[in-house]
Design a protein around this motif. Sequence first.
Motif, PDB file in Angstrom:
ATOM      1  N   ALA A  57       0.200  10.115  -3.413  1.00 23.21           N
ATOM      2  CA  ALA A  57       1.587   9.793  -3.133  1.00 23.21           C
ATOM      3  C   ALA A  57       2.095  10.589  -1.944  1.00 23.21           C
ATOM      4  CB  ALA A  57       2.461  10.062  -4.365  1.00 23.21           C
ATOM      5  N   GLU A 102       0.837  -1.191   0.000  1.00 21.11           N
ATOM      6  CA  GLU A 102       0.000   0.000   0.000  1.00 21.11           C
ATOM      7  C   GLU A 102       0.875   1.246   0.000  1.00 21.11           C
ATOM      8  OE1 GLU A 102      -3.753   1.907   2.507  1.00 21.11           O
ATOM      9  OE2 GLU A 102      -2.566   0.277   3.347  1.00 21.11           O
ATOM     10  N   GLY A 103       0.556   2.193  -0.911  1.00 21.05           N
ATOM     11  CA  GLY A 103       1.333   3.415  -1.027  1.00 21.05           C
ATOM     12  C   GLY A 103       2.444   3.348  -2.049  1.00 21.05           C
ATOM     13  N   ASP A 104       2.791   2.144  -2.543  1.00 24.84           N
ATOM     14  CA  ASP A 104       3.846   2.011  -3.549  1.00 24.84           C
ATOM     15  C   ASP A 104       3.334   2.434  -4.914  1.00 24.84           C
ATOM     16  OD1 ASP A 104       5.505   1.054  -1.601  1.00 24.84           O
ATOM     17  OD2 ASP A 104       5.422  -1.039  -2.245  1.00 24.84           O
ATOM     18  N   ASN A 161       0.277  11.663   0.570  1.00 20.47           N
ATOM     19  CA  ASN A 161      -0.367  11.228   1.791  1.00 20.47           C
ATOM     20  C   ASN A 161       0.004   9.799   2.203  1.00 20.47           C
ATOM     21  OD1 ASN A 161      -1.681  13.654   1.961  1.00 20.47           O
ATOM     22  ND2 ASN A 161      -3.537  12.941   0.933  1.00 20.47           N
ATOM     23  N   ALA A 162       0.453   9.008   1.236  1.00 22.75           N
ATOM     24  CA  ALA A 162       0.754   7.590   1.498  1.00 22.75           C
ATOM     25  C   ALA A 162       1.986   7.463   2.377  1.00 22.75           C
ATOM     26  CB  ALA A 162       0.953   6.827   0.207  1.00 22.75           C
ATOM     27  N   ILE A 181      -0.701   4.219  -8.048  1.00 20.88           N
ATOM     28  CA  ILE A 181      -0.409   4.031  -6.628  1.00 20.88           C
ATOM     29  C   ILE A 181      -1.377   3.008  -6.050  1.00 20.88           C
ATOM     30  CG2 ILE A 181      -0.378   5.131  -4.363  1.00 20.88           C
ATOM     31  CD1 ILE A 181       0.408   7.715  -5.714  1.00 20.88           C
ATOM     32  N   VAL A 233      -3.716   1.576  -3.521  1.00 22.46           N
ATOM     33  CA  VAL A 233      -4.518   2.145  -2.437  1.00 22.46           C
ATOM     34  C   VAL A 233      -5.292   1.074  -1.677  1.00 22.46           C
ATOM     35  CG1 VAL A 233      -4.738   4.388  -3.557  1.00 22.46           C
ATOM     36  CG2 VAL A 233      -6.422   2.592  -4.035  1.00 22.46           C
TER      37      VAL A 233
END
Length: 332
Positions: free
Chosen positions: A325, A290-292, A327-328, A308, A310
């Motif tokens: 990106a 998550e976030g990658d 906020n991740a 991304i 989510v």
Amino acid sequence: MIRTLIAAFTVFIALCASAPAQVTATTGEERPRLKAEAVVNSELVRVGDLVEHAGIIADVPIFRSPDLGATGTVSATAVAEAVRAHALVGLDTAGLQEVEVTRASRAIAPKEIEDTVARALAVKFRLGKPADLTLEFDNGLRALQVDPSAEGSPRVASVTYDTYNGRFRAILEIPTGPTSRAPLRVSGHATVTQEVAVVARTVERGATLKDADVVIERRPRAQVGHGTFTDRAQAIGLAARNTLQPGRPLQSSQLMKPQMIKRNEQVTLVYEVPGIMLTVRGKAMEGGSEGDTISVLNEQSKRTLQGIIVGPGRVVIGPRMPQLAANAAPPQ
């Protein structure tokens, strides 16, 4: 351990003169009778310790006691000869061949000595908590036997420590009661340790660490690198970037968030602008958490896009990507 008590006849011969001319044996319950075993509290074994109904010579010493905490034996014949020297005759040996004599004591356990030295080192040389010290004694430690009346605990009279090689020396005063005892001298090596999270068994690449995969062990503080996990909870739930071998401390660089999407997995591409949200099926060209940010293939247009992750099977592309990106959480 002393197995045989040596009669100290010559030491106590002077007492014979003050004893009555003869202590004759009587019948019934009052007849002097040899005991099978005895526990003594002093350095001397007295007639009454070994013989029931010893009468007026009960407090007369006839043997030396074993060492504190030790057990020895004395033959029934030796006891009979010893009491005869004090005018007690007709001793009933009750068929015994020997008497077992134990010197009463209080044991000071090796752990108590070790903890005492650790506290002294930790306080005097600011080495952290006593529990953080691992001590190795040159000659090992054994339980110390002291008089049962001895009060208190061992006390460190002096201690030295070499910060370069970890060597220590200490002198401890031991409680003794009415007897005397030389101070205890110990030496060895002290290692300052730290609790770290360690892999309990082999964990394959990409596998998520479970509760049984991580244990806490103590390691020399000097060997604990930056980023090493000191709490099991920090590592549990993360995935291995590469195969992890048992016994190895866990570091943040070895772990990552569990993969939410795997390579070649079918995913949903989400394109969203104010008032409009479009979805299309795609295929992940690489895995990620998550976030990658990963590459995905739009199966309709056959174009490769950047998106991304989510959620499970969901990748966002388009104008919202920079915001997502930002906020991740960065991957571990």
